[in-house]
Scaffold this active site. Structure first.
Site, PDB file in Angstrom:
ATOM      1  N   GLN A   1       6.088  74.761 -12.471  1.00  0.00           N
ATOM      2  CA  GLN A   1       6.492  75.254 -11.157  1.00  0.00           C
ATOM      3  C   GLN A   1       6.752  76.755 -11.147  1.00  0.00           C
ATOM      4  O   GLN A   1       6.860  77.354 -10.079  1.00  0.00           O
ATOM      5  CB  GLN A   1       7.739  74.518 -10.671  1.00  0.00           C
ATOM      6  CG  GLN A   1       7.497  73.051 -10.392  1.00  0.00           C
ATOM      7  CD  GLN A   1       8.766  72.389  -9.925  1.00  0.00           C
ATOM      8  OE1 GLN A   1       9.587  71.969 -10.720  1.00  0.00           O
ATOM      9  NE2 GLN A   1       8.922  72.315  -8.610  1.00  0.00           N
TER      10      GLN A   1
ATOM     11  N   CYS B   1      10.297  68.378  -3.219  1.00  0.00           N
ATOM     12  CA  CYS B   1       9.928  69.190  -4.384  1.00  0.00           C
ATOM     13  C   CYS B   1       9.890  70.653  -3.970  1.00  0.00           C
ATOM     14  O   CYS B   1       9.380  70.981  -2.893  1.00  0.00           O
ATOM     15  CB  CYS B   1       8.556  68.742  -4.895  1.00  0.00           C
ATOM     16  SG  CYS B   1       7.968  69.623  -6.346  1.00  0.00           S
ATOM     17  N   LEU B   2      10.414  71.517  -4.825  1.00  0.00           N
ATOM     18  CA  LEU B   2      10.373  72.949  -4.544  1.00  0.00           C
ATOM     19  C   LEU B   2       8.939  73.456  -4.389  1.00  0.00           C
ATOM     20  O   LEU B   2       8.687  74.412  -3.673  1.00  0.00           O
ATOM     21  CB  LEU B   2      11.091  73.727  -5.650  1.00  0.00           C
ATOM     22  CG  LEU B   2      12.588  73.464  -5.795  1.00  0.00           C
ATOM     23  CD1 LEU B   2      13.137  74.183  -7.024  1.00  0.00           C
ATOM     24  CD2 LEU B   2      13.346  73.859  -4.546  1.00  0.00           C
TER      25      LEU B   2
ATOM     26  N   HIS C   1       5.703  66.668 -13.528  1.00  0.00           N
ATOM     27  CA  HIS C   1       5.231  68.057 -13.475  1.00  0.00           C
ATOM     28  C   HIS C   1       4.585  68.477 -14.796  1.00  0.00           C
ATOM     29  O   HIS C   1       3.563  69.162 -14.785  1.00  0.00           O
ATOM     30  CB  HIS C   1       6.372  69.021 -13.142  1.00  0.00           C
ATOM     31  CG  HIS C   1       6.678  69.122 -11.698  1.00  0.00           C
ATOM     32  ND1 HIS C   1       5.777  69.570 -10.756  1.00  0.00           N
ATOM     33  CD2 HIS C   1       7.813  68.831 -11.000  1.00  0.00           C
ATOM     34  CE1 HIS C   1       6.330  69.566  -9.555  1.00  0.00           C
ATOM     35  NE2 HIS C   1       7.568  69.114  -9.675  1.00  0.00           N
TER      36      HIS C   1
ATOM     37  N   HIS D   1      10.461  62.565 -11.986  1.00  0.00           N
ATOM     38  CA  HIS D   1       9.861  63.567 -11.105  1.00  0.00           C
ATOM     39  C   HIS D   1       9.505  64.827 -11.896  1.00  0.00           C
ATOM     40  O   HIS D   1       8.382  65.332 -11.810  1.00  0.00           O
ATOM     41  CB  HIS D   1      10.835  63.905  -9.970  1.00  0.00           C
ATOM     42  CG  HIS D   1      10.329  64.955  -9.036  1.00  0.00           C
ATOM     43  ND1 HIS D   1       9.850  64.668  -7.792  1.00  0.00           N
ATOM     44  CD2 HIS D   1      10.233  66.307  -9.184  1.00  0.00           C
ATOM     45  CE1 HIS D   1       9.475  65.796  -7.196  1.00  0.00           C
ATOM     46  NE2 HIS D   1       9.705  66.808  -8.029  1.00  0.00           N
ATOM     47  N   GLU D   2      10.451  65.331 -12.689  1.00  0.00           N
ATOM     48  CA  GLU D   2      10.197  66.548 -13.472  1.00  0.00           C
ATOM     49  C   GLU D   2       9.179  66.286 -14.584  1.00  0.00           C
ATOM     50  O   GLU D   2       8.336  67.137 -14.883  1.00  0.00           O
ATOM     51  CB  GLU D   2      11.499  67.112 -14.042  1.00  0.00           C
ATOM     52  CG  GLU D   2      12.510  67.537 -12.993  1.00  0.00           C
ATOM     53  CD  GLU D   2      11.977  68.500 -11.943  1.00  0.00           C
ATOM     54  OE1 GLU D   2      11.110  69.338 -12.263  1.00  0.00           O
ATOM     55  OE2 GLU D   2      12.435  68.417 -10.787  1.00  0.00           O
TER      56      GLU D   2
ATOM     57  N   GLY E   1      16.203  70.114 -10.217  1.00  0.00           N
ATOM     58  CA  GLY E   1      15.353  70.163 -11.395  1.00  0.00           C
ATOM     59  C   GLY E   1      14.288  71.221 -11.204  1.00  0.00           C
ATOM     60  O   GLY E   1      13.960  71.591 -10.073  1.00  0.00           O
TER      61      GLY E   1
END
Length: 184
Positions: A50, A98-99, A144, A140-141, A45
Site C-alpha cells: 500500500q 481499505c485505505l 495485501h 485483510h492485511e 492496518g
C-alpha cells in the site's frame, strides 16, 4: 515521514510480496514511517504494498476498536514474512474498507479463526491463533502481501455495481485526508 497510499489500479497492489530479512536496508525507518502513515490515515492496518513496496510486511493496531471487539485490546503488532498456516472452517461476513480503496465498504467473508506464523519487528519467530475481528484484520492485511484486495471476494454482480467507483479511484476522483499515489 508520511508516505502516500497507493490506490486501486496500481500494479504494486497485485504483486506477491518478497520475504525480507533483518538486513533489509532502511527497515527501522520504514517501520516507523508505516506506523505514522497508518495512524495519520486513520487505518487499523497498513501493508507494504500500500506504500509501493512489494515485500511481506504489515502493521496492525486494532486497539482503537477494542470497545466493540474485546479481542483487539492491546492488539498492536508487526508482521514480517507472515504465512497463514490454517484457516478455520467457520466464515463470518462483515463490512470492510481499505485505505487503497477509499470510499468503498463491502461485506466480505473471512474465517473466524486462523493460525499464523510470522516474524515480529525484532525478526523473532512467532506463531499464534487469532479469532474474531483480530483474525479478520490480519487476513485483510495478509491479502495485501499476497496481491489480493477485499473487492476480489465480491460477487460478479456486486463488482459490476461498484465498477464506476473503482474506476473513479484509479483516476483520482476520490476524496481522502491522506496523500495518494495513482496508477501510472
Amino acid at each position: 515521514m508520511l508516505l502516500p497510499i497507493y490506490v486501486y489500479g496500481h500494479p504494486v497492489l497485485r504483486k506477491v510480496g518478497a520475504e525480507i530479512g533483518p538486513d533489509y536496508e532502511g527497515f527501522e525507518e520504514l517501520h516507523k514511517n508505516m506506523w505514522e502513515t497508518m495512524y495519520h490515515s486513520d487505518g487499523v492496518g497498513l501493508a507494504a504494498p500500500q506504500i509501493g513496496l512489494a515485500i511481506r510486511l504489515f502493521v496492525i493496531d486494532g486497539s482503537p476498536m477494542a470497545d466493540e471487539f474485546p479481542e483487539l485490546e492491546g492488539f498492536k503488532k508487526t508482521f514480517i514474512n507472515a504465512e497463514i498456516l490454517e484457516y478455520g472452517p467457520d466464515k463470518e461476513w462483515d463490512s470492510e474498507g481499505c485505505l487503497s480503496i477509499p470510499g468503498i465498504r463491502e461485506e466480505v467473508p473471512r474465517s473466524h479463526r486462523i493460525r499464523i506464523k510470522y516474524l515480529d519487528e525484532n525478526f523473532q519467530p512467532q506463531e499464534e491463533v487469532l479469532e474474531g475481528f483480530a483474525a479478520r484484520i490480519v487476513q485483510h492485511e495478509y491479502d495485501h502481501i499476497e496481491g489480493k484486495l477485499f473487492v476480489d471476494y465480491l460477487s460478479p454482480l456486486r463488482k459490476r455495481l461498484i465498477k464506476g467507483k473503482l474506476n473513479a479511484i484509479t483516476v483520482g476522483k476520490v476524496h481522502t485526508d491522506y496523500r495518494i499515489r495513482l496508477p501510472k
